[in-house]
Design a protein around this motif. Structure first.
Motif, PDB file in Angstrom:
ATOM      1  N   ASP A 125       0.818  -1.213   0.000  1.00  0.00           N
ATOM      2  CA  ASP A 125       0.000   0.000   0.000  1.00  0.00           C
ATOM      3  C   ASP A 125       0.850   1.261   0.000  1.00  0.00           C
ATOM      4  O   ASP A 125       0.373   2.344  -0.367  1.00  0.00           O
ATOM      5  N   ALA A 126       2.127   1.106   0.403  1.00  0.00           N
ATOM      6  CA  ALA A 126       3.048   2.243   0.384  1.00  0.00           C
ATOM      7  C   ALA A 126       3.789   2.361  -0.948  1.00  0.00           C
ATOM      8  O   ALA A 126       4.628   3.240  -1.113  1.00  0.00           O
ATOM      9  N   GLY A 127       3.478   1.457  -1.891  1.00  0.00           N
ATOM     10  CA  GLY A 127       4.066   1.553  -3.223  1.00  0.00           C
ATOM     11  C   GLY A 127       5.169   0.575  -3.531  1.00  0.00           C
ATOM     12  O   GLY A 127       5.818   0.687  -4.580  1.00  0.00           O
ATOM     13  N   ASP A 128       5.410  -0.419  -2.675  1.00  0.00           N
ATOM     14  CA  ASP A 128       6.452  -1.416  -2.905  1.00  0.00           C
ATOM     15  C   ASP A 128       5.912  -2.466  -3.886  1.00  0.00           C
ATOM     16  O   ASP A 128       5.076  -3.301  -3.524  1.00  0.00           O
ATOM     17  N   SER A 129       6.386  -2.433  -5.128  1.00  0.00           N
ATOM     18  CA  SER A 129       5.847  -3.323  -6.151  1.00  0.00           C
ATOM     19  C   SER A 129       6.217  -4.778  -5.907  1.00  0.00           C
ATOM     20  O   SER A 129       5.444  -5.687  -6.219  1.00  0.00           O
ATOM     21  N   ARG A 130       7.391  -5.047  -5.358  1.00  0.00           N
ATOM     22  CA  ARG A 130       7.770  -6.426  -5.055  1.00  0.00           C
ATOM     23  C   ARG A 130       6.855  -7.004  -3.975  1.00  0.00           C
ATOM     24  O   ARG A 130       6.412  -8.153  -4.077  1.00  0.00           O
ATOM     25  N   VAL A 184       0.241 -12.970  -5.066  1.00  0.00           N
ATOM     26  CA  VAL A 184       0.425 -14.408  -5.265  1.00  0.00           C
ATOM     27  C   VAL A 184      -0.019 -15.176  -4.027  1.00  0.00           C
ATOM     28  O   VAL A 184      -0.668 -16.227  -4.125  1.00  0.00           O
ATOM     29  N   ASP A 185       0.319 -14.663  -2.842  1.00  0.00           N
ATOM     30  CA  ASP A 185      -0.046 -15.354  -1.609  1.00  0.00           C
ATOM     31  C   ASP A 185      -1.562 -15.402  -1.431  1.00  0.00           C
ATOM     32  O   ASP A 185      -2.123 -16.424  -1.025  1.00  0.00           O
ATOM     33  N   LEU A 186      -2.242 -14.313  -1.748  1.00  0.00           N
ATOM     34  CA  LEU A 186      -3.697 -14.295  -1.640  1.00  0.00           C
ATOM     35  C   LEU A 186      -4.343 -15.246  -2.650  1.00  0.00           C
ATOM     36  O   LEU A 186      -5.306 -15.947  -2.324  1.00  0.00           O
ATOM     37  N   LEU A 187      -3.809 -15.302  -3.852  1.00  0.00           N
ATOM     38  CA  LEU A 187      -4.373 -16.175  -4.881  1.00  0.00           C
ATOM     39  C   LEU A 187      -4.158 -17.644  -4.557  1.00  0.00           C
ATOM     40  O   LEU A 187      -4.905 -18.503  -5.031  1.00  0.00           O
ATOM     41  N   ARG A 188      -3.179 -17.938  -3.736  1.00  0.00           N
ATOM     42  CA  ARG A 188      -2.941 -19.332  -3.323  1.00  0.00           C
ATOM     43  C   ARG A 188      -4.167 -19.900  -2.629  1.00  0.00           C
ATOM     44  O   ARG A 188      -4.475 -21.090  -2.758  1.00  0.00           O
ATOM     45  N   CYS A 189      -4.879 -19.066  -1.885  1.00  0.00           N
ATOM     46  CA  CYS A 189      -6.058 -19.519  -1.160  1.00  0.00           C
ATOM     47  C   CYS A 189      -7.353 -19.249  -1.917  1.00  0.00           C
ATOM     48  O   CYS A 189      -8.430 -19.560  -1.411  1.00  0.00           O
ATOM     49  N   ALA A 190      -7.249 -18.660  -3.103  1.00  0.00           N
ATOM     50  CA  ALA A 190      -8.461 -18.368  -3.874  1.00  0.00           C
ATOM     51  C   ALA A 190      -8.973 -19.590  -4.617  1.00  0.00           C
ATOM     52  O   ALA A 190     -10.127 -19.618  -5.037  1.00  0.00           O
ATOM     53  N   SER A 224      -1.655 -21.582  -6.604  1.00  0.00           N
ATOM     54  CA  SER A 224      -2.351 -22.739  -6.045  1.00  0.00           C
ATOM     55  C   SER A 224      -1.697 -24.048  -6.470  1.00  0.00           C
ATOM     56  O   SER A 224      -1.716 -25.036  -5.720  1.00  0.00           O
ATOM     57  N   PHE A 225      -1.087 -24.078  -7.656  1.00  0.00           N
ATOM     58  CA  PHE A 225      -0.379 -25.277  -8.106  1.00  0.00           C
ATOM     59  C   PHE A 225       0.973 -25.401  -7.428  1.00  0.00           C
ATOM     60  O   PHE A 225       1.398 -26.502  -7.066  1.00  0.00           O
ATOM     61  N   ALA A 226       1.675 -24.277  -7.276  1.00  0.00           N
ATOM     62  CA  ALA A 226       3.008 -24.325  -6.673  1.00  0.00           C
ATOM     63  C   ALA A 226       2.957 -24.850  -5.253  1.00  0.00           C
ATOM     64  O   ALA A 226       3.826 -25.612  -4.823  1.00  0.00           O
ATOM     65  N   ALA A 227       1.921 -24.438  -4.511  1.00  0.00           N
ATOM     66  CA  ALA A 227       1.819 -24.877  -3.120  1.00  0.00           C
ATOM     67  C   ALA A 227       1.670 -26.384  -3.013  1.00  0.00           C
ATOM     68  O   ALA A 227       2.124 -27.008  -2.046  1.00  0.00           O
ATOM     69  N   GLY A 239       6.021 -25.155  -2.647  1.00  0.00           N
ATOM     70  CA  GLY A 239       5.612 -23.756  -2.652  1.00  0.00           C
ATOM     71  C   GLY A 239       6.281 -22.920  -1.590  1.00  0.00           C
ATOM     72  O   GLY A 239       5.848 -21.800  -1.305  1.00  0.00           O
ATOM     73  N   ASP A 240       7.394 -23.424  -1.011  1.00  0.00           N
ATOM     74  CA  ASP A 240       8.053 -22.675   0.060  1.00  0.00           C
ATOM     75  C   ASP A 240       8.962 -21.563  -0.472  1.00  0.00           C
ATOM     76  O   ASP A 240       9.321 -20.663   0.267  1.00  0.00           O
ATOM     77  N   THR A 241       9.364 -21.654  -1.743  1.00  0.00           N
ATOM     78  CA  THR A 241      10.187 -20.603  -2.319  1.00  0.00           C
ATOM     79  C   THR A 241       9.316 -19.381  -2.591  1.00  0.00           C
ATOM     80  O   THR A 241       8.313 -19.473  -3.298  1.00  0.00           O
ATOM     81  N   PRO A 242       9.668 -18.204  -2.045  1.00  0.00           N
ATOM     82  CA  PRO A 242       8.814 -17.032  -2.228  1.00  0.00           C
ATOM     83  C   PRO A 242       8.690 -16.649  -3.701  1.00  0.00           C
ATOM     84  O   PRO A 242       9.667 -16.695  -4.450  1.00  0.00           O
ATOM     85  N   ALA A 243       7.489 -16.290  -4.109  1.00  0.00           N
ATOM     86  CA  ALA A 243       7.299 -15.783  -5.458  1.00  0.00           C
ATOM     87  C   ALA A 243       7.805 -14.345  -5.524  1.00  0.00           C
ATOM     88  O   ALA A 243       7.949 -13.668  -4.511  1.00  0.00           O
ATOM     89  N   CYS A 244       8.060 -13.897  -6.734  1.00  0.00           N
ATOM     90  CA  CYS A 244       8.470 -12.500  -6.961  1.00  0.00           C
ATOM     91  C   CYS A 244       9.718 -12.146  -6.162  1.00  0.00           C
ATOM     92  O   CYS A 244       9.845 -11.040  -5.645  1.00  0.00           O
TER      93      CYS A 244
END
Length: 309
Positions: A78-83, A90-96, A292-295, A302-307
């Motif tokens: 929210d402060a502008g950090d694109s990474r 990606v983390d939110l979509l893992r549970c979607a 969701s597939f990586a996890a 799925g333990d390796t952080p995305a991005c």
């Protein structure tokens, strides 16, 4: 292919595209991100389909850590950090979409069959453990996890984060299933995906090279259907892969022989302008699976952080 047919095919082929995409061997180097358009205001969040009922709750310490990590990423995003926005999306979509984990556990009895070899049973036991962990960690996921995940992934993509541009353009959020095809987010993705995939390629993100090569060749995936076929560029992409891997390219088809000089010039230009940091021979890059597939199916669970590049 007309737009209507492509829309209805999107959901059907999305998973196949993802499964094929991560199997391609690729290089691991990437150049700094290119500038991208300013981010427009995110739409108001609305609830999506609730997460299905799940097994035993995760350990409190695990839940607390995951929540603290999401809160930290959200503050940074929210402060502008694109990474951070890419990681949070990606983390939110893992549970979607936890359907793969649910389906695997639904076959648990069959997976434990005595007819399976010991190593196969051991593998399935590990997979079931992963599936239970995914469902437990996603038990308390917000009902708007998909919409927020799409929002933050898109935010990172429009900020010029190469992996986010690639993931968003590939449809990691809008192509999860049929439920998002008739949403404003899907329509917006159709207008942005082609340009963002091109920008990811121009940022030196190697996975984008393979998707663009397919896009210029045919309309075999949702994203490739949004990009006009171009035989010269398709051939140039193949020649670029040959250059990066230090392998000989297959000869062109007879009908494309006249395109070879222009394609060779383009391949040399792209290597010089976008992939100078990739030192041949390129071996492979991290497999970029949808969250969701990586996890579930990732080599590391799925333990390796995305991005994280």
């Amino acid at each position: 292919m007309n737009a209507g047919i492509r829309i209805w095919l999107a959901g059907l082929v999305a998973i196949a595209v993802a499964l094929l995409g991560w199997q391609l061997w690729r290089g691991s180097d990437a150049a700094p991100a290119a500038a991208a358009p300013a981010i427009e205001a995110a739409p108001a969040l609305a609830p999506s389909a609730p997460v299905a009922s799940m097994p035993a709750a995760p350990e409190p310490a695990q839940t607390d850590y995951h929540q603290r990590r999401q809160n930290e990423l959200r503050q940074r995003a929210d402060a502008g950090d694109s990474r951070a926005a890419c990681q949070l999306g990606v983390d939110l979509l893992r549970c979607a979409d936890t359907s793969a984990a649910q389906q695997l556990l639904a076959s648990a009895e069959q997976n434990a069959s005595a007819s399976l070899a010991p190593d196969q049973r051991a593998y399935m036991t590990r997979m079931e453990d992963r599936a239970r962990r995914i469902l437990a960690e996603c038990r308390d996921a917000h009902s708007d996890a998909w919409r927020q995940g799409n929002r933050y992934l898109r935010q990172a993509a429009l900020a010029g984060e190469p992996e986010a541009m690639y993931r968003y353009a590939r449809g990691d959020s809008v192509l999860l299933d049929f439920s998002h095809i008739n949403t404003p987010e899907f329509d917006r993705w159709r207008g942005e995906a082609g340009a963002l995939l091109q920008l990811s390629f121009e940022a030196g993100y190697v996975p984008a090279l393979f998707d663009l090569m397919a896009a210029y060749s045919d309309d075999s995936s949702p994203t490739s259907g949004l990009i006009a076929n171009d035989p010269t560029k398709a051939r140039a992409m193949r020649l670029l892969v040959a250059r990066l891997t230090a392998k000989s390219a297959d000869p062109p088809a007879a009908r494309d022989a006249a395109l070879e000089p222009a394609a060779a010039a383009l391949a040399a230009q792209w290597q010089r302008d976008y992939f100078a940091a990739v030192k041949p021979p390129m071996q492979r890059s991290p497999r970029i699976m949808p969250a969701s597939f990586a996890a579930l199916y990732g080599e590391d669970g799925g333990d390796t952080p995305a991005c994280s590049q």
